[in-house]
Design a protein around this motif. Structure first.
Motif, PDB file in Angstrom:
ATOM      1  N   MET A  16       8.152  82.245 -62.317  1.00  0.00           N
ATOM      2  CA  MET A  16       8.956  83.234 -62.829  1.00  0.00           C
ATOM      3  C   MET A  16      10.016  83.796 -62.135  1.00  0.00           C
ATOM      4  O   MET A  16      11.372  83.264 -62.452  1.00  0.00           O
ATOM      5  N   ARG A  17       9.732  83.572 -61.356  1.00  0.00           N
ATOM      6  CA  ARG A  17      11.182  84.062 -59.839  1.00  0.00           C
ATOM      7  C   ARG A  17      12.174  83.042 -60.135  1.00  0.00           C
ATOM      8  O   ARG A  17      12.799  83.058 -60.049  1.00  0.00           O
ATOM      9  N   LEU A  18      11.734  82.191 -59.512  1.00  0.00           N
ATOM     10  CA  LEU A  18      12.227  80.468 -59.257  1.00  0.00           C
ATOM     11  C   LEU A  18      13.079  80.219 -61.087  1.00  0.00           C
ATOM     12  O   LEU A  18      13.858  80.464 -60.854  1.00  0.00           O
ATOM     13  N   ASP A  19      12.343  80.272 -62.439  1.00  0.00           N
ATOM     14  CA  ASP A  19      13.404  80.662 -63.285  1.00  0.00           C
ATOM     15  C   ASP A  19      14.195  80.857 -63.886  1.00  0.00           C
ATOM     16  O   ASP A  19      14.818  80.569 -64.723  1.00  0.00           O
ATOM     17  N   ALA A  20      14.087  82.000 -63.391  1.00  0.00           N
ATOM     18  CA  ALA A  20      15.419  83.548 -63.394  1.00  0.00           C
ATOM     19  C   ALA A  20      15.970  83.118 -62.133  1.00  0.00           C
ATOM     20  O   ALA A  20      17.564  83.575 -62.717  1.00  0.00           O
ATOM     21  N   ASP A  21      16.664  82.220 -61.705  1.00  0.00           N
ATOM     22  CA  ASP A  21      17.334  82.130 -60.780  1.00  0.00           C
ATOM     23  C   ASP A  21      17.622  80.723 -61.292  1.00  0.00           C
ATOM     24  O   ASP A  21      17.744  79.179 -60.947  1.00  0.00           O
ATOM     25  N   ASP A  22      19.795  81.353 -61.627  1.00  0.00           N
ATOM     26  CA  ASP A  22      20.332  80.510 -62.594  1.00  0.00           C
ATOM     27  C   ASP A  22      21.029  78.978 -61.621  1.00  0.00           C
ATOM     28  O   ASP A  22      20.979  78.156 -62.002  1.00  0.00           O
ATOM     29  N   VAL A  23      20.699  79.144 -60.202  1.00  0.00           N
ATOM     30  CA  VAL A  23      21.382  77.881 -59.156  1.00  0.00           C
ATOM     31  C   VAL A  23      20.447  77.434 -58.918  1.00  0.00           C
ATOM     32  O   VAL A  23      20.020  75.671 -59.404  1.00  0.00           O
ATOM     33  N   LEU A  24      18.737  78.211 -59.373  1.00  0.00           N
ATOM     34  CA  LEU A  24      17.582  76.734 -59.025  1.00  0.00           C
ATOM     35  C   LEU A  24      17.339  75.705 -60.226  1.00  0.00           C
ATOM     36  O   LEU A  24      17.086  74.581 -60.447  1.00  0.00           O
ATOM     37  N   PHE A  25      18.087  76.632 -61.795  1.00  0.00           N
ATOM     38  CA  PHE A  25      17.963  75.665 -63.101  1.00  0.00           C
ATOM     39  C   PHE A  25      18.414  73.846 -63.445  1.00  0.00           C
ATOM     40  O   PHE A  25      18.072  73.363 -63.982  1.00  0.00           O
ATOM     41  N   ASP A  26      20.405  74.308 -62.069  1.00  0.00           N
ATOM     42  CA  ASP A  26      20.763  72.875 -62.869  1.00  0.00           C
ATOM     43  C   ASP A  26      21.458  72.630 -61.165  1.00  0.00           C
ATOM     44  O   ASP A  26      21.729  73.604 -60.684  1.00  0.00           O
ATOM     45  N   ARG A  81      20.226  65.045 -60.561  1.00  0.00           N
ATOM     46  CA  ARG A  81      20.619  66.712 -61.702  1.00  0.00           C
ATOM     47  C   ARG A  81      19.219  66.900 -62.217  1.00  0.00           C
ATOM     48  O   ARG A  81      18.181  66.585 -62.724  1.00  0.00           O
ATOM     49  N   CYS A  82      19.054  68.467 -61.575  1.00  0.00           N
ATOM     50  CA  CYS A  82      17.346  68.743 -62.042  1.00  0.00           C
ATOM     51  C   CYS A  82      16.895  70.137 -61.689  1.00  0.00           C
ATOM     52  O   CYS A  82      18.326  70.671 -61.196  1.00  0.00           O
ATOM     53  N   ARG A  83      16.138  70.510 -61.914  1.00  0.00           N
ATOM     54  CA  ARG A  83      16.092  72.418 -62.126  1.00  0.00           C
ATOM     55  C   ARG A  83      14.706  72.109 -60.708  1.00  0.00           C
ATOM     56  O   ARG A  83      14.012  71.221 -61.051  1.00  0.00           O
ATOM     57  N   ALA A  84      15.081  73.282 -60.423  1.00  0.00           N
ATOM     58  CA  ALA A  84      13.841  73.601 -59.048  1.00  0.00           C
ATOM     59  C   ALA A  84      12.866  74.687 -59.986  1.00  0.00           C
ATOM     60  O   ALA A  84      13.349  75.489 -59.693  1.00  0.00           O
ATOM     61  N   THR A  85      11.971  74.461 -59.520  1.00  0.00           N
ATOM     62  CA  THR A  85      10.776  75.440 -59.648  1.00  0.00           C
ATOM     63  C   THR A  85       9.472  74.971 -59.077  1.00  0.00           C
ATOM     64  O   THR A  85       8.745  74.247 -59.178  1.00  0.00           O
ATOM     65  N   LEU A  86       8.198  75.861 -60.047  1.00  0.00           N
ATOM     66  CA  LEU A  86       6.573  75.295 -59.478  1.00  0.00           C
ATOM     67  C   LEU A  86       6.004  75.404 -60.263  1.00  0.00           C
ATOM     68  O   LEU A  86       5.799  75.493 -61.500  1.00  0.00           O
ATOM     69  N   TYR A  87       5.747  74.251 -59.642  1.00  0.00           N
ATOM     70  CA  TYR A  87       4.188  73.705 -60.593  1.00  0.00           C
ATOM     71  C   TYR A  87       3.157  74.966 -60.924  1.00  0.00           C
ATOM     72  O   TYR A  87       2.697  74.295 -59.228  1.00  0.00           O
ATOM     73  N   GLU A  88       2.795  75.691 -61.998  1.00  0.00           N
ATOM     74  CA  GLU A  88       1.963  76.689 -61.674  1.00  0.00           C
ATOM     75  C   GLU A  88       0.854  76.201 -60.915  1.00  0.00           C
ATOM     76  O   GLU A  88       0.145  77.062 -60.103  1.00  0.00           O
ATOM     77  N   ARG A  89      -0.066  75.319 -61.969  1.00  0.00           N
ATOM     78  CA  ARG A  89      -1.369  75.201 -61.333  1.00  0.00           C
ATOM     79  C   ARG A  89      -2.228  74.598 -60.411  1.00  0.00           C
ATOM     80  O   ARG A  89      -2.897  74.982 -59.764  1.00  0.00           O
ATOM     81  N   ASP A  90      -1.248  74.463 -59.463  1.00  0.00           N
ATOM     82  CA  ASP A  90      -1.066  73.595 -57.778  1.00  0.00           C
ATOM     83  C   ASP A  90      -0.463  74.689 -57.029  1.00  0.00           C
ATOM     84  O   ASP A  90      -0.310  74.821 -55.830  1.00  0.00           O
ATOM     85  N   GLY A  91       0.496  75.693 -57.102  1.00  0.00           N
ATOM     86  CA  GLY A  91       1.425  76.177 -56.927  1.00  0.00           C
ATOM     87  C   GLY A  91       2.241  75.464 -55.887  1.00  0.00           C
ATOM     88  O   GLY A  91       1.887  75.956 -54.845  1.00  0.00           O
ATOM     89  N   ALA A  92       2.737  74.297 -56.530  1.00  0.00           N
ATOM     90  CA  ALA A  92       3.455  73.113 -55.678  1.00  0.00           C
ATOM     91  C   ALA A  92       5.036  73.419 -56.588  1.00  0.00           C
ATOM     92  O   ALA A  92       4.998  73.136 -57.687  1.00  0.00           O
ATOM     93  N   PHE A  93       5.733  73.195 -55.751  1.00  0.00           N
ATOM     94  CA  PHE A  93       6.791  73.753 -55.144  1.00  0.00           C
ATOM     95  C   PHE A  93       7.677  71.933 -56.104  1.00  0.00           C
ATOM     96  O   PHE A  93       7.348  71.232 -54.703  1.00  0.00           O
TER      97      PHE A  93
END
Length: 404
Positions: A16-26, A81-93
């Motif tokens: 949730m914290r990563l998805d809320a960061d606009d820098v990591l979204f694009d 071009r991408c977004r950075a987030t966490l794969y919640e099931r495995d905890g993988a960035f």
């Protein structure tokens, strides 16, 4: 003391914290591809993006991967071009990539090089597949824009060099989204016509982007399957497209393609005149040879005086005939003498001459002479003299000795 939470709660909070960061979204990241894998069933691409010090896992879903203009390869440097987030099931960035471009080389150029490599491996560029152009075409199919300068250039050149050839235009759009399929369809339609002897695919000059449509794989495969000889004339002399490598002949310009497609009327006229002169020269040489031979025969006839030779041979022939006749008369006389001698001898041996001297002979009813050993008692025999025949019956046969 900190609140005790579950792993799921932790991963959900970090995501949730990563998805809320606009820098990591694009993000726009530069890196090198490693461990690239494309799932055969789903079509998703999985790889690692790394630099000299770090790496991060990345995924590109099938819908985004289908828009790629090139084929990602191991070790290739790219910008994503991408977004950075966490794969919640495995905890993988990890990164979720929605676009990818080659770093240092345009995507279109890379795609072109990869398509060239692919088609070359399949044999589409091999010289053994190239078909020779017809020497004297009667109908030429043209695939180009009906309003472009290329068509007018082709008309002008063919009208000047070989006006007997007929042009059959299959108009197409030579740029834009639909152009590649239109050009491929036009090639197929002209190839199916029996009256078309060869095909020219042409486009006038333009920017590299304007000519890019002729790098399409669908055009290359249509040209390779074409059974009619095909000439490619795209752009200017320095411009090359995939079609140029597949075509049977490549012309630097549409005008040059027209020159390749038909013979030069003036050149053909010169060749015919040269052939005519050679024929006349050969005929004159033959006449000269015949005249010289006739002169030699005349000289031989004059030297041997034919009349004198005929008289001499006639006298020899007459002498030979006289000799043959004499020999024939001599042989005829000898043969007549021998025949007379044989006749006298035969007459002397004639049994009927013996009967004329009073002798008689015994015969059967049919005239067969009976020997004495053939006589049997009670047998009917005939006694033959020179002029009579008597029928007798044998009563007995007695043996006689020399003293009886």
């Amino acid at each position: 003391m900190a609140e005790v939470i579950s792993v799921s709660a932790l991963n959900r909070y970090v995501k949730m914290r990563l998805d809320a960061d606009d820098v990591l979204f694009d993000l726009a990241l530069r890196g090198e591809i490693a461990n690239f894998v494309q799932n055969a069933r789903s079509g998703h691409c999985y790889f690692t993006l790394r630099d000299d010090a770090c790496s991060v896992k990345a995924v590109m879903f099938r819908s985004d991967a289908a828009r790629l203009a090139f084929r990602p390869q191991e070790g290739m440097r790219v910008v994503v071009r991408c977004r950075a987030t966490l794969y919640e099931r495995d905890g993988a960035f990890q990164l979720y990539v929605n676009a990818m471009f080659p770093d240092g080389m345009g995507a279109a150029q890379l795609a072109l090089e990869q398509l060239k490599e692919k088609l070359a491996k399949e044999g589409l560029f091999d010289p053994e597949h190239k078909k020779p152009l017809p020497a004297f075409p009667q109908c030429i199919g043209v695939v180009t824009s009906k309003t472009g300068a290329a068509l007018q250039d082709i008309r002008n050149v063919i009208g000047r060099r070989w006006p007997a050839a007929k042009l059959l235009l299959c108009p197409v759009t030579v740029q834009g989204f639909e152009a590649a399929q239109q050009v491929a369809d036009a090639i197929r339609r002209l190839d199916q016509r029996r009256d078309v002897d060869e095909i020219i695919v042409a486009r006038g000059g333009g920017s590299r982007e304007d000519l890019w449509v002729f790098n399409a794989e669908v055009i290359a495969r249509a040209a390779f399957r074409c059974k009619k000889p095909l000439i490619s004339a795209i752009g200017h002399e320095i411009d090359y497209t995939i079609l140029d490598f597949v075509a049977d002949q490549r012309a630097p310009t549409p005008s040059a393609a027209a020159e390749l497609a038909v013979p030069d009327r003036a050149e053909q006229k010169r060749i015919l005149l040269e052939l005519q002169q050679n024929i006349r020269k050969n005929m004159q040489n033959r006449l000269d040879l015949c005249y010289n031979g006739l002169e030699q025969y005349n000289y031989v006839l004059e030297q041997h005086l034919p009349d004198r030779l005929l008289q001499k041979n006639a006298a020899a022939l007459q002498q030979l005939q006289d000799s043959i006749r004499a020999q024939l008369r001599e042989k005829e006389t000898d043969a007549s003498r021998q025949l007379q001698h044989a006749a006298v001898l035969a007459d002397s041996l004639n049994p009927y001459r013996v009967l004329a001297r009073g002798y008689a002979m015994m015969t059967t009813e049919k005239g067969k002479i009976l020997s004495e050993g053939a006589l049997q008692p009670e047998q009917t025999v005939y006694i033959r003299s020179a002029s009579r025949r008597a029928r007798c019956r044998v009563e007995a046969v007695e043996e006689l000795n020399e003293n009886t």
